[in-house]
Design a protein around this motif. Structure first.
Motif, PDB file in Angstrom:
ATOM      1  N   GLN A 251       0.823  -1.202   0.000  1.00  0.00           N
ATOM      2  CA  GLN A 251       0.000   0.000   0.000  1.00  0.00           C
ATOM      3  C   GLN A 251       0.859   1.255   0.000  1.00  0.00           C
ATOM      4  O   GLN A 251       0.565   2.234  -0.701  1.00  0.00           O
ATOM      5  CB  GLN A 251      -0.924  -0.002   1.221  1.00  0.00           C
ATOM      6  CG  GLN A 251      -1.900   1.172   1.261  1.00  0.00           C
ATOM      7  CD  GLN A 251      -2.855   1.177   0.085  1.00  0.00           C
ATOM      8  OE1 GLN A 251      -3.404   0.151  -0.265  1.00  0.00           O
ATOM      9  NE2 GLN A 251      -3.042   2.334  -0.538  1.00  0.00           N
TER      10      GLN A 251
ATOM     11  N   THR B 289       2.187   1.829  -3.451  1.00  0.00           N
ATOM     12  CA  THR B 289       1.162   2.407  -4.320  1.00  0.00           C
ATOM     13  C   THR B 289       0.991   3.896  -4.042  1.00  0.00           C
ATOM     14  O   THR B 289       0.917   4.719  -4.964  1.00  0.00           O
ATOM     15  CB  THR B 289      -0.183   1.689  -4.111  1.00  0.00           C
ATOM     16  OG1 THR B 289      -0.015   0.293  -4.384  1.00  0.00           O
ATOM     17  CG2 THR B 289      -1.251   2.250  -5.025  1.00  0.00           C
ATOM     18  N   ASP B 290       0.928   4.257  -2.762  1.00  0.00           N
ATOM     19  CA  ASP B 290       0.789   5.668  -2.391  1.00  0.00           C
ATOM     20  C   ASP B 290       1.994   6.481  -2.835  1.00  0.00           C
ATOM     21  O   ASP B 290       1.865   7.639  -3.263  1.00  0.00           O
ATOM     22  CB  ASP B 290       0.610   5.798  -0.873  1.00  0.00           C
ATOM     23  CG  ASP B 290      -0.708   5.187  -0.398  1.00  0.00           C
ATOM     24  OD1 ASP B 290      -1.596   4.993  -1.255  1.00  0.00           O
ATOM     25  OD2 ASP B 290      -0.832   4.907   0.801  1.00  0.00           O
TER      26      ASP B 290
ATOM     27  N   CYS C 259     -13.575   4.243 -17.125  1.00  0.00           N
ATOM     28  CA  CYS C 259     -14.688   4.338 -16.183  1.00  0.00           C
ATOM     29  C   CYS C 259     -16.023   3.951 -16.818  1.00  0.00           C
ATOM     30  O   CYS C 259     -17.054   3.956 -16.142  1.00  0.00           O
ATOM     31  CB  CYS C 259     -14.780   5.756 -15.623  1.00  0.00           C
ATOM     32  SG  CYS C 259     -15.136   7.007 -16.878  1.00  0.00           S
TER      33      CYS C 259
ATOM     34  N   TYR D 215     -17.504   0.125 -12.707  1.00  0.00           N
ATOM     35  CA  TYR D 215     -16.272   0.818 -12.328  1.00  0.00           C
ATOM     36  C   TYR D 215     -16.448   1.809 -11.179  1.00  0.00           C
ATOM     37  O   TYR D 215     -15.466   2.397 -10.734  1.00  0.00           O
ATOM     38  CB  TYR D 215     -15.710   1.581 -13.534  1.00  0.00           C
ATOM     39  CG  TYR D 215     -15.404   0.713 -14.724  1.00  0.00           C
ATOM     40  CD1 TYR D 215     -14.259  -0.082 -14.768  1.00  0.00           C
ATOM     41  CD2 TYR D 215     -16.252   0.671 -15.824  1.00  0.00           C
ATOM     42  CE1 TYR D 215     -13.978  -0.883 -15.859  1.00  0.00           C
ATOM     43  CE2 TYR D 215     -15.980  -0.133 -16.928  1.00  0.00           C
ATOM     44  CZ  TYR D 215     -14.838  -0.905 -16.942  1.00  0.00           C
ATOM     45  OH  TYR D 215     -14.563  -1.696 -18.025  1.00  0.00           O
TER      46      TYR D 215
ATOM     47  N   LYS E  51     -17.033   1.578  -7.954  1.00  0.00           N
ATOM     48  CA  LYS E  51     -16.298   1.295  -6.711  1.00  0.00           C
ATOM     49  C   LYS E  51     -14.813   1.611  -6.869  1.00  0.00           C
ATOM     50  O   LYS E  51     -14.193   2.221  -5.988  1.00  0.00           O
ATOM     51  CB  LYS E  51     -16.490  -0.171  -6.319  1.00  0.00           C
ATOM     52  CG  LYS E  51     -15.852  -0.541  -4.997  1.00  0.00           C
ATOM     53  CD  LYS E  51     -16.137  -1.987  -4.644  1.00  0.00           C
ATOM     54  CE  LYS E  51     -15.485  -2.372  -3.314  1.00  0.00           C
ATOM     55  NZ  LYS E  51     -15.763  -3.797  -2.969  1.00  0.00           N
ATOM     56  N   ASP E  52     -14.231   1.230  -8.018  1.00  0.00           N
ATOM     57  CA  ASP E  52     -12.814   1.498  -8.266  1.00  0.00           C
ATOM     58  C   ASP E  52     -12.553   2.991  -8.412  1.00  0.00           C
ATOM     59  O   ASP E  52     -11.524   3.499  -7.945  1.00  0.00           O
ATOM     60  CB  ASP E  52     -12.354   0.763  -9.529  1.00  0.00           C
ATOM     61  CG  ASP E  52     -12.340  -0.746  -9.352  1.00  0.00           C
ATOM     62  OD1 ASP E  52     -12.135  -1.193  -8.212  1.00  0.00           O
ATOM     63  OD2 ASP E  52     -12.540  -1.460 -10.341  1.00  0.00           O
TER      64      ASP E  52
ATOM     65  N   LYS F  47     -14.214   5.489  -6.981  1.00  0.00           N
ATOM     66  CA  LYS F  47     -14.256   6.092  -5.646  1.00  0.00           C
ATOM     67  C   LYS F  47     -12.961   5.826  -4.885  1.00  0.00           C
ATOM     68  O   LYS F  47     -12.424   6.709  -4.215  1.00  0.00           O
ATOM     69  CB  LYS F  47     -15.443   5.541  -4.863  1.00  0.00           C
ATOM     70  CG  LYS F  47     -16.789   6.047  -5.347  1.00  0.00           C
ATOM     71  CD  LYS F  47     -17.915   5.455  -4.499  1.00  0.00           C
ATOM     72  CE  LYS F  47     -19.274   5.984  -4.949  1.00  0.00           C
ATOM     73  NZ  LYS F  47     -20.383   5.403  -4.146  1.00  0.00           N
ATOM     74  N   SER F  48     -12.465   4.597  -4.988  1.00  0.00           N
ATOM     75  CA  SER F  48     -11.228   4.242  -4.285  1.00  0.00           C
ATOM     76  C   SER F  48     -10.031   5.021  -4.828  1.00  0.00           C
ATOM     77  O   SER F  48      -9.219   5.530  -4.064  1.00  0.00           O
ATOM     78  CB  SER F  48     -10.981   2.742  -4.412  1.00  0.00           C
ATOM     79  OG  SER F  48      -9.760   2.369  -3.835  1.00  0.00           O
ATOM     80  N   LEU F  49      -9.927   5.151  -6.155  1.00  0.00           N
ATOM     81  CA  LEU F  49      -8.800   5.840  -6.772  1.00  0.00           C
ATOM     82  C   LEU F  49      -8.848   7.334  -6.540  1.00  0.00           C
ATOM     83  O   LEU F  49      -7.824   7.984  -6.348  1.00  0.00           O
ATOM     84  CB  LEU F  49      -8.760   5.533  -8.266  1.00  0.00           C
ATOM     85  CG  LEU F  49      -8.364   4.095  -8.657  1.00  0.00           C
ATOM     86  CD1 LEU F  49      -8.613   3.862 -10.132  1.00  0.00           C
ATOM     87  CD2 LEU F  49      -6.906   3.850  -8.314  1.00  0.00           C
TER      88      LEU F  49
ATOM     89  N   SER G 212      -9.801   8.870  -3.957  1.00  0.00           N
ATOM     90  CA  SER G 212      -9.305   9.186  -2.617  1.00  0.00           C
ATOM     91  C   SER G 212      -7.802   9.394  -2.589  1.00  0.00           C
ATOM     92  O   SER G 212      -7.254  10.034  -1.699  1.00  0.00           O
ATOM     93  CB  SER G 212      -9.700   8.088  -1.627  1.00  0.00           C
ATOM     94  OG  SER G 212      -9.038   6.871  -1.965  1.00  0.00           O
ATOM     95  N   LYS G 213      -7.106   8.840  -3.597  1.00  0.00           N
ATOM     96  CA  LYS G 213      -5.645   8.975  -3.686  1.00  0.00           C
ATOM     97  C   LYS G 213      -5.240  10.186  -4.511  1.00  0.00           C
ATOM     98  O   LYS G 213      -4.150  10.707  -4.382  1.00  0.00           O
ATOM     99  CB  LYS G 213      -5.029   7.715  -4.288  1.00  0.00           C
ATOM    100  CG  LYS G 213      -5.297   6.458  -3.477  1.00  0.00           C
ATOM    101  CD  LYS G 213      -4.731   5.238  -4.165  1.00  0.00           C
ATOM    102  CE  LYS G 213      -5.032   3.981  -3.367  1.00  0.00           C
ATOM    103  NZ  LYS G 213      -4.517   2.762  -4.054  1.00  0.00           N
TER     104      LYS G 213
END
Length: 271
Positions: free
Chosen positions: A136, A139-140, A221, A260, A262-263, A265-267, A269-270
């Protein structure tokens, strides 16, 4: 049960070798001990820990709950054994010997026997978590590095190739907003001198995305759209359908399919 059969603690090996008890009786004893452990751990994990939550997941907390679990196992086993034991406890010495001495000896034996496999399992889980944390962090770090390159103006230009492999457009990554599929063409939506431009290039949508797959911020997306996550302003529902807004004036909107969402929203956040 497997642990008891392999290591045969608590005098099980002597009982098996003596031949005084049948195989069925020994299996019944193992099933009884396993059932007691299951009941205690179920109550401990899903009842007691919820009533007494612990925010510090350290060795001290682990050992405390380990000792509590062992005590509960021994007490429940003793209670069941006394309940079904035919021998009457008439004297104080018999009570002390049965309830205190035997329970204490069993408790100490269980602590020493079970400590190393439980610690081994705990160590395995801890190392697995460290591995996940490392991945993780990597990735960050990649995301931060990408942002640094964009902010410092040192990012590499991306090239858009047509179906013959010829370069038709070269733009900075942070100027790219979206890519739309239009049959045999793709529409590249980007900014130049603060003006939003759309340029059609003859190539397949899947081919272009495959060529840009090493750029993590470009994400598909929708079956007909890909976006540059760097330039996403917000994600909101328009006419009860999710869309990403890609410019400050909310002119450029791109739909996001359920596959897409869910992915995305997750991406986001980064980014």
């Amino acid at each position: 049960m497997l642990f008891l059969l392999v290591y045969q603690p608590f005098g099980l090996s002597a009982e098996i070798e003596s031949g005084e008890h049948s195989l069925l009786q020994i299996l019944a004893l193992i099933i009884f001990l396993s059932t007691v452990v299951f009941i205690v751990l179920y109550v401990s994990q899903f009842v007691l820990r919820k009533r007494f939550p612990n925010t510090k997941n350290n060795l001290k907390s682990f050992l405390k709950w380990f000792l509590i679990d062992i005590a509960l196992i021994v007490l429940l086993s003793a209670a069941v054994e006394i309940t079904f034991d035919n021998e009457e406890l008439n004297s104080v010495n018999a009570i002390l010997d049965e309830l205190v001495f035997d329970v204490l000896i069993t408790y100490l034996a269980l602590v020493f026997v079970l400590l190393y496999p439980v610690l081994g399992c705990s160590m395995y889980v801890h190392l697995k978590q460290l591995k996940n944390d490392k991945q993780q962090l990597k990735t960050d770090l990649d995301v931060v590095t990408t942002h640094y390159k964009i902010a410092s103006g040192n990012e590499e230009l991306i090239k858009i190739l047509d179906e013959k492999g010829e370069c038709k457009l070269t733009i900075p990554l942070n100027n790219l907003y979206a890519i739309e599929s239009k049959n045999q063409y793709v529409s590249i939506k980007y900014k130049r001198n603060d003006a939003l431009i759309e340029q059609n290039i003859r190539t397949r949508f899947s081919k272009l995305l495959n060529e840009l797959q090493d750029i993590p911020s470009i994400f598909k997306c929708h079956r007909s759209f890909a976006i540059n996550l760097i330039n996403v302003q917000e994600l909101k529902c328009i006419n009860q359908k999710p869309n990403v807004i890609l410019d400050e004036a909310s002119v450029l909107k791109v739909p996001v399919s359920k596959t897409y969402i869910k992915d995305v929203k997750s991406l986001l956040s980064k980014y």
